[in-house]
Every structure is written in C-alpha cells, then in structure tokens.
Motif scaffolding. Structure first.
Motif, PDB file in Angstrom:
ATOM      1  N   THR A 179       0.824  -1.192  -0.156  1.00 60.73           N
ATOM      2  CA  THR A 179       0.123  -0.043  -0.035  1.00 60.73           C
ATOM      3  C   THR A 179       0.824   1.101   0.053  1.00 60.73           C
ATOM      4  O   THR A 179       2.026   1.207   0.488  1.00 60.73           O
ATOM      5  N   LEU A 180       0.352   2.256  -0.586  1.00 66.69           N
ATOM      6  CA  LEU A 180       1.076   3.524  -0.734  1.00 66.69           C
ATOM      7  C   LEU A 180       1.012   4.168   0.649  1.00 66.69           C
ATOM      8  O   LEU A 180       0.038   4.148   1.225  1.00 66.69           O
ATOM      9  N   VAL A 181       2.052   4.959   1.256  1.00 69.14           N
ATOM     10  CA  VAL A 181       1.961   5.600   2.530  1.00 69.14           C
ATOM     11  C   VAL A 181       2.105   7.279   2.280  1.00 69.14           C
ATOM     12  O   VAL A 181       2.811   7.547   1.926  1.00 69.14           O
ATOM     13  N   PRO A 182       1.061   7.959   2.463  1.00 69.60           N
ATOM     14  CA  PRO A 182       1.140   9.336   2.110  1.00 69.60           C
ATOM     15  C   PRO A 182       1.745  10.005   3.282  1.00 69.60           C
ATOM     16  O   PRO A 182       1.818   9.785   4.566  1.00 69.60           O
ATOM     17  N   GLN A 229       5.353   9.934  -1.093  1.00 70.79           N
ATOM     18  CA  GLN A 229       4.633   8.695  -0.845  1.00 70.79           C
ATOM     19  C   GLN A 229       5.819   7.441  -0.458  1.00 70.79           C
ATOM     20  O   GLN A 229       6.749   7.506  -1.096  1.00 70.79           O
ATOM     21  N   GLY A 230       5.494   6.764   0.582  1.00 74.83           N
ATOM     22  CA  GLY A 230       6.232   5.570   1.102  1.00 74.83           C
ATOM     23  C   GLY A 230       5.495   4.346   0.566  1.00 74.83           C
ATOM     24  O   GLY A 230       4.426   4.438  -0.126  1.00 74.83           O
ATOM     25  N   LEU A 231       5.964   3.298   0.956  1.00 74.90           N
ATOM     26  CA  LEU A 231       5.292   1.946   0.659  1.00 74.90           C
ATOM     27  C   LEU A 231       5.489   1.199   1.608  1.00 74.90           C
ATOM     28  O   LEU A 231       6.647   0.784   2.353  1.00 74.90           O
ATOM     29  N   MET A 232       4.353   0.429   1.849  1.00 76.19           N
ATOM     30  CA  MET A 232       4.414  -0.594   3.034  1.00 76.19           C
ATOM     31  C   MET A 232       3.940  -1.965   2.323  1.00 76.19           C
ATOM     32  O   MET A 232       3.143  -2.073   1.804  1.00 76.19           O
ATOM     33  N   LEU A 233       4.764  -3.139   2.818  1.00 78.29           N
ATOM     34  CA  LEU A 233       4.327  -4.505   2.252  1.00 78.29           C
ATOM     35  C   LEU A 233       4.920  -5.367   3.162  1.00 78.29           C
ATOM     36  O   LEU A 233       6.138  -5.276   3.914  1.00 78.29           O
ATOM     37  N   ALA A 293      -5.719   2.963   8.784  1.00 79.23           N
ATOM     38  CA  ALA A 293      -5.445   4.453   8.040  1.00 79.23           C
ATOM     39  C   ALA A 293      -6.840   4.694   7.438  1.00 79.23           C
ATOM     40  O   ALA A 293      -7.210   5.791   7.546  1.00 79.23           O
ATOM     41  N   GLU A 294      -7.503   3.650   6.809  1.00 81.03           N
ATOM     42  CA  GLU A 294      -8.805   4.017   6.108  1.00 81.03           C
ATOM     43  C   GLU A 294      -9.535   4.332   7.306  1.00 81.03           C
ATOM     44  O   GLU A 294     -10.619   5.246   6.640  1.00 81.03           O
ATOM     45  N   SER A 295      -9.673   3.855   8.365  1.00 75.08           N
ATOM     46  CA  SER A 295     -11.019   4.308   9.322  1.00 75.08           C
ATOM     47  C   SER A 295     -10.540   5.793   9.699  1.00 75.08           C
ATOM     48  O   SER A 295     -11.563   6.311  10.094  1.00 75.08           O
ATOM     49  N   ILE A 296      -9.351   6.279   9.926  1.00 75.71           N
ATOM     50  CA  ILE A 296      -9.167   7.574  10.214  1.00 75.71           C
ATOM     51  C   ILE A 296      -9.545   8.432   8.943  1.00 75.71           C
ATOM     52  O   ILE A 296     -10.185   9.693   9.434  1.00 75.71           O
ATOM     53  N   TYR A 297      -9.583   8.097   7.783  1.00 74.52           N
ATOM     54  CA  TYR A 297     -10.173   8.956   6.627  1.00 74.52           C
ATOM     55  C   TYR A 297     -11.698   8.740   6.841  1.00 74.52           C
ATOM     56  O   TYR A 297     -12.611   9.932   6.767  1.00 74.52           O
ATOM     57  N   ASP A 298     -12.153   7.786   7.219  1.00 78.73           N
ATOM     58  CA  ASP A 298     -13.680   7.621   7.339  1.00 78.73           C
ATOM     59  C   ASP A 298     -14.372   8.461   8.631  1.00 78.73           C
ATOM     60  O   ASP A 298     -15.396   8.894   8.473  1.00 78.73           O
ATOM     61  N   ILE A 299     -13.474   8.519   9.703  1.00 73.75           N
ATOM     62  CA  ILE A 299     -13.887   9.323  10.904  1.00 73.75           C
ATOM     63  C   ILE A 299     -13.891  10.909  10.413  1.00 73.75           C
ATOM     64  O   ILE A 299     -14.728  11.584  10.703  1.00 73.75           O
ATOM     65  N   LYS A 308      -5.679  12.253   1.851  1.00 71.56           N
ATOM     66  CA  LYS A 308      -4.801  11.306   1.114  1.00 71.56           C
ATOM     67  C   LYS A 308      -5.020   9.846   1.433  1.00 71.56           C
ATOM     68  O   LYS A 308      -4.461   8.778   1.085  1.00 71.56           O
ATOM     69  N   LEU A 309      -5.595   9.618   2.788  1.00 73.46           N
ATOM     70  CA  LEU A 309      -5.856   8.304   3.234  1.00 73.46           C
ATOM     71  C   LEU A 309      -7.033   7.537   2.597  1.00 73.46           C
ATOM     72  O   LEU A 309      -7.341   6.482   3.034  1.00 73.46           O
ATOM     73  N   ASP A 310      -7.773   8.290   1.620  1.00 73.64           N
ATOM     74  CA  ASP A 310      -8.613   7.590   1.139  1.00 73.64           C
ATOM     75  C   ASP A 310      -8.189   6.571   0.223  1.00 73.64           C
ATOM     76  O   ASP A 310      -7.554   7.097  -0.941  1.00 73.64           O
ATOM     77  N   SER A 311      -8.970   5.444   0.301  1.00 72.54           N
ATOM     78  CA  SER A 311      -8.361   4.395  -0.660  1.00 72.54           C
ATOM     79  C   SER A 311      -8.699   4.819  -2.236  1.00 72.54           C
ATOM     80  O   SER A 311      -7.983   4.231  -3.038  1.00 72.54           O
TER      81      SER A 311
END
Length: 315
Positions: free
Chosen positions: A129-132, A138-142, A239-245, A258-261
């Motif tokens: 996943t890309l990390v903003p 952008q970083g990358l996590m895997l 991270a996705e939940s932070i955007y949703d909140i 930027k956390l929006d998928s």
C-alpha cells in the motif's frame, strides 16, 4: 500497449468502471488500448452514453460474474466465462499486457498464482500500500494482507520488491528500507523481527536503515516499510478508518484526504510475471482511472523485467 479491465468487478460495477475509463482517456496522455471485459448488453449503452472514444477500447464479452463472496478456486473453475477468468486467459496468452479488477480479491489472487505464476526466485508474491507523507511524497508498506505468516527470508524479498517498486514507479533514488518493529534497537521485537534484521542488514540489494516504529510509518524516515501481512493489514485498515472518521465529522483536511483508498486505486501483485492490479471493492471512477494509470506505468517502466533481473542476479 493493451490493458485489460474487468468491468464487472466491484460494488459499483459496471457504471463506476465505465466512468473510470472515461476519466482516464480524457485526462491521461496515453497510447494504451483498453480491453474492457464484461457483459456487452450492459457495457455498450454505458460506453455510448459516456461518449467514450471508440478507437481507444474494445469490448470482450463475458457472460458470467464471480461474486464478491464466492469461493475463489471453485468460482474460477465453475465460471470459465466470468470476466476474471477471461482476463487471466487473455493475460496468460499475451492478448493483453496487464489485467485490472476490483472484483473478488481471492479469485484474483488464485488466478494470478495459477495462471501467471511467481517470478523465478520469488518465494511469495506480495501486495503493498502507498503511505502518504506530510511533505506530499509517498512511501510504501508491504505486505498488507496476503502473507499473514512469514519467514525472515520472505521479508527480505519484500524489501527487494518494495525497493524496486519505489525506485521505478515512485521515482525514489536509493529508497530507504525500514523493518517495522516495537523499538529501534537491533535485537528488539518478536522472533520474526529478530531473525529478519541481520538478513536485511547484510543484503547488498537494499538500503537498510534499521528498525522503525509505528510512529514512523507516516513520516519520511523510511521509503519502504517491511512487515508481515497480519500487521500490515491492521495498519492499512486503521488508516482507512481515520479517513472515514474525518469524513463523517466533515473534516476536510488535505493530508487526511490522502488516506482515502479511492485516491490510489489498487495495488499490484509484486513478484509475479505479468502486471496484475487488484482494486478495492468500493472503487469508484477515480480509483479505476488510477489503476489504469498504474498499469501503464508498470509496463512503461519495465518494472517486472527489472524484478526478474534482480532475482536472477541475486540467486
């Protein structure tokens, strides 16, 4: 360049996929020809209504759809005329150069492993996943989900794959690799982290900077963050939940957005012989556009050839 797109995959198919195709063709300079796989009776009217340039795409009819909750292996076997099955058939037989779907993730993974197969030397393909970051980079996590249990050697390979992706797709020179851990000091962490650290430290194919902690994930400390999929998936969903909140609280913040998928589209399966990109089931038009763009970047950068060369020379 021919990019195949499963038009029937995802919660909002096929309308969202058609809008994504339109957005890509209207906003991205490209010589790509899009191969749209799906039910012609649904696609043709939508494409006509959207006024999509007919010279830029062709439609391959599929009479079946693999549902999001179907058993992957069973569905692929029993539905050879599904959009996912046809997509992998076209990719395997070099009728398309990349395949994209926001459909059943399990079916996409099974199709990838059995139709396309891993690059020689790669023990386990991975997804990232890309990390903003706050500075706009952008970083990358895997890994972020398909390898919940790993061996140290797997994490080393993830570091190599992530470094190559970061360098050739994200354009980061000599990307810094960090091992996600509960402390910075060497020797910290569980048995997996303790055993992985020295292997990363001695590997000459990567720029290993040591352990990083959870507080560093969204910083510029590491360009590539390595972990097993159990931890990675938890961080991704958080991270996705932070955007949703933030969205529910009507907080319109440039960074949190930027956390929006949707803004990233999908993730490539790294370590296999052809470009396969898996999208989120809730993908809308922007996500589909970005997935097509990523497929184009992977083909143009010859990323898979560079991965093949790296693992061949490293063995």
């Amino acid at each position: 360049m021919r990019i195949g797109l499963d038009m029937m995959g995802g919660d909002f198919a096929p309308a969202a996929a058609v809008k994504g195709v339109k957005l890509f063709l209207d906003t991205v300079a490209s010589d790509a020809h899009l191969v749209l796989i799906g039910d012609e009776s649904q696609l043709v009217p939508l494409l006509a209504e959207a006024q999509v340039d007919q010279s830029k795409y062709s439609v391959v009819h599929s009479s079946q759809v693999i549902g999001m909750n179907e058993h992957p292996t069973k569905a692929l076997k029993e539905k050879p005329q599904s959009s996912i099955s046809i997509g992998f058939h076209l990719l395997k037989n070099e009728k398309i150069d990349a395949f994209i779907s926001a459909g059943n993730t399990g079916a996409m993974m099974v199709g990838t492993f059995y139709s396309i197969k891993a690059i020689e030397g790669v023990q386990r393909p991975t997804i990232s996943t890309l990390v903003p970051r706050e500075n706009g980079s952008q970083g990358l996590m895997l890994d972020v989900g398909i390898n919940a249990d790993c061996k140290p050697e797997n994490l080393v390979q993830f570091a190599i794959l992530g470094s190559l992706y970061s360098k050739h797709i994200l354009k980061v020179d000599n990307p810094k690799v960090g091992l996600l851990n509960i402390g910075e000091e060497e020797g910290k962490g569980n048995l997996l982290a303790q055993a992985t650290y020295p292997l990363l430290k001695e590997n000459k194919q990567i720029n290993f900077i040591g352990n990083i902690e959870g507080r560093d994930v969204l910083s510029e400390k590491a360009d590539v963050i390595v972990c097993e999929g159990f931890t990675g998936n938890i961080i991704l969903k958080m991270a996705e939940s932070i955007y949703d909140i933030a969205a529910r609280r009507n907080i319109n913040d440039e960074y949190l957005n930027k956390l929006d998928s949707e803004s990233y589209g999908g993730t490539p399966v790294l370590g296999v012989n052809k470009p396969v990109i898996i999208g989120h089931g809730i993908s809308q038009n922007v996500a589909f556009k970005n997935m097509i763009l990523l497929a184009q970047q992977m083909i143009e950068s010859k990323l898979l050839e560079k991965i093949q060369e790296s693992f061949h020379s490293g063995n």
